[in-house]
Write a protein that holds these residues in place. Sequence first.
Motif, PDB file in Angstrom:
ATOM      1  N   ARG A  23     -49.046  -9.852 -46.922  1.00  0.00           N
ATOM      2  CA  ARG A  23     -47.615 -10.118 -47.081  1.00  0.00           C
ATOM      3  C   ARG A  23     -46.987  -9.178 -48.098  1.00  0.00           C
ATOM      4  O   ARG A  23     -45.784  -9.121 -48.242  1.00  0.00           O
ATOM      5  N   ARG A  24     -47.798  -8.393 -48.766  1.00  0.00           N
ATOM      6  CA  ARG A  24     -47.286  -7.458 -49.772  1.00  0.00           C
ATOM      7  C   ARG A  24     -46.857  -6.123 -49.180  1.00  0.00           C
ATOM      8  O   ARG A  24     -46.253  -5.305 -49.844  1.00  0.00           O
ATOM      9  N   ARG A  25     -47.247  -5.845 -47.931  1.00  0.00           N
ATOM     10  CA  ARG A  25     -46.806  -4.656 -47.190  1.00  0.00           C
ATOM     11  C   ARG A  25     -47.212  -3.336 -47.836  1.00  0.00           C
ATOM     12  O   ARG A  25     -46.499  -2.343 -47.770  1.00  0.00           O
ATOM     13  N   ILE A  26     -48.390  -3.335 -48.470  1.00  0.00           N
ATOM     14  CA  ILE A  26     -48.904  -2.130 -49.112  1.00  0.00           C
ATOM     15  C   ILE A  26     -50.426  -2.135 -48.987  1.00  0.00           C
ATOM     16  O   ILE A  26     -51.039  -3.206 -48.955  1.00  0.00           O
ATOM     17  N   ALA A  27     -51.002  -0.967 -48.867  1.00  0.00           N
ATOM     18  CA  ALA A  27     -52.457  -0.817 -48.874  1.00  0.00           C
ATOM     19  C   ALA A  27     -52.814   0.130 -50.015  1.00  0.00           C
ATOM     20  O   ALA A  27     -52.091   1.085 -50.292  1.00  0.00           O
ATOM     21  N   VAL A  28     -53.926  -0.146 -50.659  1.00  0.00           N
ATOM     22  CA  VAL A  28     -54.385   0.649 -51.797  1.00  0.00           C
ATOM     23  C   VAL A  28     -55.581   1.488 -51.369  1.00  0.00           C
ATOM     24  O   VAL A  28     -56.471   1.006 -50.669  1.00  0.00           O
ATOM     25  N   VAL A  29     -55.594   2.745 -51.795  1.00  0.00           N
ATOM     26  CA  VAL A  29     -56.707   3.654 -51.517  1.00  0.00           C
ATOM     27  C   VAL A  29     -57.450   3.879 -52.836  1.00  0.00           C
ATOM     28  O   VAL A  29     -56.834   4.237 -53.848  1.00  0.00           O
ATOM     29  N   ALA A  30     -58.759   3.637 -52.819  1.00  0.00           N
ATOM     30  CA  ALA A  30     -59.556   3.787 -54.039  1.00  0.00           C
ATOM     31  C   ALA A  30     -60.945   4.296 -53.702  1.00  0.00           C
ATOM     32  O   ALA A  30     -61.430   4.147 -52.577  1.00  0.00           O
ATOM     33  N   VAL A  31     -61.584   4.905 -54.702  1.00  0.00           N
ATOM     34  CA  VAL A  31     -62.967   5.354 -54.551  1.00  0.00           C
ATOM     35  C   VAL A  31     -63.891   4.165 -54.797  1.00  0.00           C
ATOM     36  O   VAL A  31     -63.450   3.085 -55.181  1.00  0.00           O
ATOM     37  N   ALA A  90     -43.701  -3.578 -54.328  1.00  0.00           N
ATOM     38  CA  ALA A  90     -45.047  -3.888 -54.790  1.00  0.00           C
ATOM     39  C   ALA A  90     -45.632  -2.675 -55.489  1.00  0.00           C
ATOM     40  O   ALA A  90     -45.246  -1.538 -55.210  1.00  0.00           O
ATOM     41  N   LEU A  91     -46.570  -2.948 -56.400  1.00  0.00           N
ATOM     42  CA  LEU A  91     -47.256  -1.852 -57.074  1.00  0.00           C
ATOM     43  C   LEU A  91     -48.644  -2.299 -57.500  1.00  0.00           C
ATOM     44  O   LEU A  91     -48.879  -3.474 -57.731  1.00  0.00           O
ATOM     45  N   PRO A  92     -49.570  -1.339 -57.585  1.00  0.00           N
ATOM     46  CA  PRO A  92     -50.925  -1.683 -58.015  1.00  0.00           C
ATOM     47  C   PRO A  92     -51.005  -1.776 -59.536  1.00  0.00           C
ATOM     48  O   PRO A  92     -50.328  -1.045 -60.257  1.00  0.00           O
TER      49      PRO A  92
END
Length: 106
Positions: A23-31, A90-92
């Motif tokens: 529901r936040r409409r964002i995906a996070v990319v991480a190692v 939204a933000l990480p």
Amino acid sequence: MTERPIRPDAPLVEAVRAIESSRRRIAVVAVDDGGLLGTHTDGDIRRCLLAGGSLETPVSRAMNPDPVRAENGSPDGYLIDLLRRANVMALPLVDAEGRFQRIVHI
């Protein structure tokens, strides 16, 4: 709910699925160690596809590599102000070493 980050070599379709399921409409990319590399929104995906990418394009080629972010534990007032000033929903949040912790959302 804490979203699971996507690996940078994952296909773009995984970012689409992550955005659609959140529901936040964002995906996070991480190692692997959680280090934040970037984020994905619907707009990032559309721009990649319009530029000739496909759903198999690695997410690292379509992500925003410099997203608005804040340190985990930042005061709510600061986070709300940051979200408004940056005009994002939204933000990480990251720890002191830049590892993804969670997403905050207006």
